[in-house]
Design a protein around this motif. Structure first.
Motif, PDB file in Angstrom:
ATOM      1  N   LYS A  27       0.843  -1.185   0.000  1.00  0.00           N
ATOM      2  CA  LYS A  27       0.000   0.000   0.000  1.00  0.00           C
ATOM      3  C   LYS A  27       0.881   1.238   0.000  1.00  0.00           C
ATOM      4  CE  LYS A  27      -0.429  -0.005   5.060  1.00  0.00           C
ATOM      5  NZ  LYS A  27      -1.382   0.018   6.193  1.00  0.00           N
ATOM      6  N   PRO A  28       0.348   2.364  -0.456  1.00  0.00           N
ATOM      7  CA  PRO A  28       1.153   3.583  -0.516  1.00  0.00           C
ATOM      8  C   PRO A  28       1.642   4.002   0.867  1.00  0.00           C
ATOM      9  CG  PRO A  28      -0.889   3.814  -1.772  1.00  0.00           C
ATOM     10  CD  PRO A  28      -1.000   2.544  -0.990  1.00  0.00           C
ATOM     11  N   VAL A  29       2.893   4.367   0.936  1.00  0.00           N
ATOM     12  CA  VAL A  29       3.463   4.870   2.178  1.00  0.00           C
ATOM     13  C   VAL A  29       4.240   6.128   1.852  1.00  0.00           C
ATOM     14  CG1 VAL A  29       3.594   2.623   3.312  1.00  0.00           C
ATOM     15  CG2 VAL A  29       5.512   3.416   1.917  1.00  0.00           C
ATOM     16  N   SER A  30       4.596   6.863   2.889  1.00  0.00           N
ATOM     17  CA  SER A  30       5.318   8.114   2.687  1.00  0.00           C
ATOM     18  C   SER A  30       6.755   7.823   2.269  1.00  0.00           C
ATOM     19  CB  SER A  30       5.312   8.917   3.987  1.00  0.00           C
ATOM     20  OG  SER A  30       6.142   8.286   4.956  1.00  0.00           O
ATOM     21  N   ILE A  99       3.068  24.645   3.639  1.00  0.00           N
ATOM     22  CA  ILE A  99       4.446  24.458   4.082  1.00  0.00           C
ATOM     23  C   ILE A  99       5.348  24.426   2.857  1.00  0.00           C
ATOM     24  CG2 ILE A  99       6.035  23.003   5.389  1.00  0.00           C
ATOM     25  CD1 ILE A  99       3.583  21.804   6.795  1.00  0.00           C
ATOM     26  N   LYS A 100       6.394  25.233   2.896  1.00  0.00           N
ATOM     27  CA  LYS A 100       7.364  25.277   1.806  1.00  0.00           C
ATOM     28  C   LYS A 100       8.747  25.003   2.377  1.00  0.00           C
ATOM     29  CE  LYS A 100       9.232  28.264  -1.839  1.00  0.00           C
ATOM     30  NZ  LYS A 100       9.186  29.620  -2.456  1.00  0.00           N
ATOM     31  N   LEU A 101       9.459  24.088   1.760  1.00  0.00           N
ATOM     32  CA  LEU A 101      10.812  23.732   2.194  1.00  0.00           C
ATOM     33  C   LEU A 101      11.760  23.873   1.015  1.00  0.00           C
ATOM     34  CD1 LEU A 101      12.563  22.504   4.524  1.00  0.00           C
ATOM     35  CD2 LEU A 101      12.122  20.273   3.482  1.00  0.00           C
ATOM     36  N   THR A 102      12.789  24.698   1.193  1.00  0.00           N
ATOM     37  CA  THR A 102      13.827  24.838   0.169  1.00  0.00           C
ATOM     38  C   THR A 102      15.143  24.360   0.759  1.00  0.00           C
ATOM     39  OG1 THR A 102      14.206  27.156   0.817  1.00  0.00           O
ATOM     40  CG2 THR A 102      12.700  26.755  -0.999  1.00  0.00           C
ATOM     41  N   LYS A 103      15.960  23.718  -0.077  1.00  0.00           N
ATOM     42  CA  LYS A 103      17.220  23.128   0.379  1.00  0.00           C
ATOM     43  C   LYS A 103      18.373  23.682  -0.444  1.00  0.00           C
ATOM     44  CE  LYS A 103      15.279  19.378  -0.807  1.00  0.00           C
ATOM     45  NZ  LYS A 103      15.014  17.984  -1.212  1.00  0.00           N
ATOM     46  N   GLN A 104      19.543  23.728   0.198  1.00  0.00           N
ATOM     47  CA  GLN A 104      20.747  24.137  -0.521  1.00  0.00           C
ATOM     48  C   GLN A 104      21.910  23.262  -0.070  1.00  0.00           C
ATOM     49  OE1 GLN A 104      21.445  28.326  -0.727  1.00  0.00           O
ATOM     50  NE2 GLN A 104      23.558  28.121  -1.410  1.00  0.00           N
ATOM     51  N   SER A 105      22.550  22.610  -1.054  1.00  0.00           N
ATOM     52  CA  SER A 105      23.654  21.710  -0.742  1.00  0.00           C
ATOM     53  C   SER A 105      24.367  21.348  -2.036  1.00  0.00           C
ATOM     54  CB  SER A 105      23.145  20.434  -0.063  1.00  0.00           C
ATOM     55  OG  SER A 105      24.168  19.478   0.075  1.00  0.00           O
ATOM     56  N   ILE A 106      25.660  21.010  -1.927  1.00  0.00           N
ATOM     57  CA  ILE A 106      26.367  20.525  -3.113  1.00  0.00           C
ATOM     58  C   ILE A 106      25.884  19.125  -3.473  1.00  0.00           C
ATOM     59  CG2 ILE A 106      28.426  21.918  -2.696  1.00  0.00           C
ATOM     60  CD1 ILE A 106      29.762  19.431  -1.542  1.00  0.00           C
ATOM     61  N   ILE A 111      15.233  15.650   2.238  1.00  0.00           N
ATOM     62  CA  ILE A 111      14.702  15.887   3.577  1.00  0.00           C
ATOM     63  C   ILE A 111      13.265  15.385   3.555  1.00  0.00           C
ATOM     64  CG2 ILE A 111      14.104  17.574   5.350  1.00  0.00           C
ATOM     65  CD1 ILE A 111      16.286  19.386   4.308  1.00  0.00           C
ATOM     66  N   TYR A 112      12.968  14.402   4.372  1.00  0.00           N
ATOM     67  CA  TYR A 112      11.629  13.839   4.421  1.00  0.00           C
ATOM     68  C   TYR A 112      10.755  14.711   5.314  1.00  0.00           C
ATOM     69  CZ  TYR A 112      14.177  10.019   2.354  1.00  0.00           C
ATOM     70  OH  TYR A 112      14.982   9.262   1.529  1.00  0.00           O
ATOM     71  N   MET A 113       9.615  15.132   4.769  1.00  0.00           N
ATOM     72  CA  MET A 113       8.727  16.060   5.475  1.00  0.00           C
ATOM     73  C   MET A 113       7.345  15.441   5.578  1.00  0.00           C
ATOM     74  SD  MET A 113       7.928  20.095   4.683  1.00  0.00           S
ATOM     75  CE  MET A 113       7.372  19.844   2.986  1.00  0.00           C
ATOM     76  N   ASP A 114       6.861  15.279   6.810  1.00  0.00           N
ATOM     77  CA  ASP A 114       5.529  14.737   6.991  1.00  0.00           C
ATOM     78  C   ASP A 114       4.816  15.409   8.160  1.00  0.00           C
ATOM     79  OD1 ASP A 114       7.112  13.486   8.916  1.00  0.00           O
ATOM     80  OD2 ASP A 114       7.038  11.537   7.935  1.00  0.00           O
ATOM     81  N   ALA A 130       5.053  15.302   2.048  1.00  0.00           N
ATOM     82  CA  ALA A 130       5.529  15.775   0.758  1.00  0.00           C
ATOM     83  C   ALA A 130       6.115  14.592   0.005  1.00  0.00           C
ATOM     84  CB  ALA A 130       6.584  16.864   0.941  1.00  0.00           C
ATOM     85  N   ASP A 131       5.976  14.606  -1.326  1.00  0.00           N
ATOM     86  CA  ASP A 131       6.558  13.500  -2.077  1.00  0.00           C
ATOM     87  C   ASP A 131       8.074  13.633  -2.128  1.00  0.00           C
ATOM     88  OD1 ASP A 131       7.343  15.204  -4.232  1.00  0.00           O
ATOM     89  OD2 ASP A 131       5.360  15.029  -5.119  1.00  0.00           O
ATOM     90  N   SER A 132       8.737  12.662  -2.693  1.00  0.00           N
ATOM     91  CA  SER A 132      10.204  12.610  -2.640  1.00  0.00           C
ATOM     92  C   SER A 132      10.856  13.679  -3.494  1.00  0.00           C
ATOM     93  CB  SER A 132      10.691  11.228  -3.087  1.00  0.00           C
ATOM     94  OG  SER A 132      10.210  10.933  -4.393  1.00  0.00           O
ATOM     95  N   ILE A 133      10.099  14.263  -4.431  1.00  0.00           N
ATOM     96  CA  ILE A 133      10.657  15.296  -5.300  1.00  0.00           C
ATOM     97  C   ILE A 133      10.226  16.682  -4.841  1.00  0.00           C
ATOM     98  CG2 ILE A 133      10.730  16.179  -7.661  1.00  0.00           C
ATOM     99  CD1 ILE A 133      10.263  13.331  -8.635  1.00  0.00           C
ATOM    100  N   GLY A 134       8.938  16.839  -4.600  1.00  0.00           N
ATOM    101  CA  GLY A 134       8.421  18.137  -4.197  1.00  0.00           C
ATOM    102  C   GLY A 134       8.828  18.524  -2.794  1.00  0.00           C
ATOM    103  N   SER A 135       8.787  19.811  -2.534  1.00  0.00           N
ATOM    104  CA  SER A 135       9.160  20.313  -1.216  1.00  0.00           C
ATOM    105  C   SER A 135       8.053  21.151  -0.600  1.00  0.00           C
ATOM    106  CB  SER A 135      10.443  21.144  -1.325  1.00  0.00           C
ATOM    107  OG  SER A 135      11.511  20.361  -1.793  1.00  0.00           O
ATOM    108  N   ASN A 136       6.830  21.000  -1.109  1.00  0.00           N
ATOM    109  CA  ASN A 136       5.700  21.756  -0.593  1.00  0.00           C
ATOM    110  C   ASN A 136       4.638  20.806  -0.072  1.00  0.00           C
ATOM    111  OD1 ASN A 136       6.979  24.111  -1.402  1.00  0.00           O
ATOM    112  ND2 ASN A 136       5.920  24.193  -3.366  1.00  0.00           N
ATOM    113  N   LEU A 137       3.852  21.314   0.879  1.00  0.00           N
ATOM    114  CA  LEU A 137       2.813  20.503   1.493  1.00  0.00           C
ATOM    115  C   LEU A 137       1.652  21.415   1.855  1.00  0.00           C
ATOM    116  CD1 LEU A 137       2.003  17.727   2.688  1.00  0.00           C
ATOM    117  CD2 LEU A 137       3.175  18.379   4.777  1.00  0.00           C
ATOM    118  N   GLN A 138       0.428  21.010   1.507  1.00  0.00           N
ATOM    119  CA  GLN A 138      -0.768  21.767   1.868  1.00  0.00           C
ATOM    120  C   GLN A 138      -1.766  20.845   2.539  1.00  0.00           C
ATOM    121  OE1 GLN A 138      -2.585  23.977  -1.383  1.00  0.00           O
ATOM    122  NE2 GLN A 138      -1.693  25.862  -0.612  1.00  0.00           N
TER     123      GLN A 138
END
Length: 435
Positions: A27-30, A99-106, A111-114, A130-138
């Motif tokens: 079944k679908p999981v985060s 919720i908006k999450l932005t990341k900065q790294s080489i 970052i898993y967000m739930d 949030a899915d594994s690609i997106g960084s937003n959650l509503q």
């Protein structure tokens, strides 16, 4: 040393497989759950690092920073540590959480967000992620109460992030011109000498102002009654509540009509028991349990995100308190604070407003005014007065030993924590000495 190098090469390759490889699920999981299951499938839960990551994910929900929305922070997750962040905040039914999450790294690290809520029995229930690609959650809040947000990066990679958590209405405004001052009577106030309570909000405007649909949906009833006068009932698509428009001078919508946001349902008036009042719309929200406060559903007053006024170049640095007593609290608003003694050593986790979120050497974290901290430079010198003085990597007598110091050596004292001092030797080694 060669063994450790091989270990991290192997661990890194396994983690890369965890990040991108297939994993059959019933079944679908985060994404967080998928990553944890892959760690277990690869046997990494049997080593210290994997077990710590899993334990950290559970402890984050039990030990949260208490924040007030809207909230913003910029933080840093170190690749060599088992990191994470969690937040507890309150929502009202009908509010839209964004919720908006932005990341900065080489590294292109995840970052898993739930988002979670706690049930009456104390268990936590995952309600959004949030899915594994997106960084937003509503999320539209279906109940009023406390919610929990968890952030956790994958192993062995790190970088900085900025988190923005905001709130607003989940529905549109029922008039074309949006003005918060139009709302002048609120839910729950007394009516008819306090024999009943107001079951909505009153929005005032000029006579026969168009009253609009605040959501896509179906008009379920158009009728007239003694209290509301000419009324329209609207059921938003996919929702478990009904909207009530009352005191209309004219009804334009018809029963069974499908409408979209902005369609005119009627014209504002003062029919029903509002004959002696200026024209206004009585707007209500009804669930299976009765009327609920409609203001959070349509409130146009959206607070601005606070600015970060602290120096983010200090993130992940070791600092110390400068005042004789500094207020420290897990609550962002510094209510019920505890005091930290002067020269207490802390690590900077994040910057928020005029505060830093810090971690104490014992793992406890919370907020402190940025003005209360200074760089952990030498505040004194200490001469070792006994042979075989142990230099620990943590302020704990069972911690790992970094070095053994002999009588006569001099070290620089950088700060304190409980019964230990953080010191730096002449060779540049930094560690903890028992007092």
């Amino acid at each position: 040393m060669r063994y450790l190098t091989y270990y991290f090469i192997i661990l890194g390759s396994v983690l890369q497989a965890c990040k991108s490889g297939p994993f059959n699920l019933l079944k679908p999981v985060s994404p967080h759950q998928q990553y944890e299951r892959k760690l277990i499938s690869a046997g990494l839960n049997q080593n210290v690092m994997g077990a710590q990551w899993i334990n950290k994910s559970n402890s984050l929900l039990q030990n949260t920073a208490i924040v007030k929305l809207p909230y913003k922070e910029t933080g840093y997750f170190a690749a060599d540590k088992i990191e994470g962040a969690s937040f507890k905040f309150s929502l009202q039914q009908g509010q839209l959480l964004t919720i908006k999450l932005t990341k900065q790294s080489i590294n292109n690290f995840s970052i898993y967000m739930d988002l979670w809520e706690q049930k009456e029995n104390g268990e936590f229930k995952n309600i959004a992620y949030a899915d594994s690609i997106g960084s937003n959650l509503q999320l539209e809040a279906k109940r009023s109460g406390d919610y929990y947000l968890r952030l956790q990066p994958e192993l062995l990679v790190g970088g900085s992030y900025t988190l923005e958590v905001n709130i607003g209405p989940s529905l549109a405004y029922p008039l074309k011109t949006v003005n918060r001052k139009q709302i002048q009577s609120f839910f729950g106030v007394g009516r008819d000498n306090d024999t009943r309570k107001h079951e909505g909000i009153d929005i005032f405007s000029s006579f026969r102002t168009p009253v609009l649909a605040v959501a896509n949906g179906t008009v379920t009833r158009v009728n007239e009654n003694n209290l509301g006068g000419k009324v329209v009932w609207l059921r938003p698509s996919g929702k478990d509540y009904t909207l009530y428009y009352a005191h209309l001078d004219e009804q334009i919508a018809t029963t069974g009509q499908e409408v979209v946001v902005g369609d005119t349902l009627g014209l504002m008036g003062n029919t029903g028991n509002a004959k002696t009042t200026p024209p206004h719309l009585h707007f209500g929200v009804y669930t299976s349990g009765g009327a609920v406060d409609p203001l959070p559903f349509v409130d146009p007053l959206i607070p601005a995100l606070p600015k970060i006024n602290t120096d983010i170049s200090k993130l992940n640095l070791t600092m110390r308190t400068s005042a004789k007593q500094s207020s420290f609290s897990e609550n962002q608003q510094l209510t019920n604070p505890e005091s930290l003694a002067q020269h207490t050593i802390v690590r900077i986790l994040a910057a928020s407003g005029n505060q830093y979120k810090i971690e104490l050497p014992n793992g406890k974290f919370g907020y402190i005014s940025s003005k209360s901290l200074t760089e952990a430079k030498s505040i004194d010198t200490r001469k070792i007065d006994a042979n075989n003085q142990l230099l620990y990597d943590y302020p704990n007598p069972v911690a790992g030993i970094k070095a053994t110091l002999n009588i006569g050596q001099t070290v620089n004292v950088l700060g304190n924590f409980e019964d230990f001092q953080l010191v730096k030797t002449i060779d540049g080694e930094v560690g903890w000495l028992a007092l």
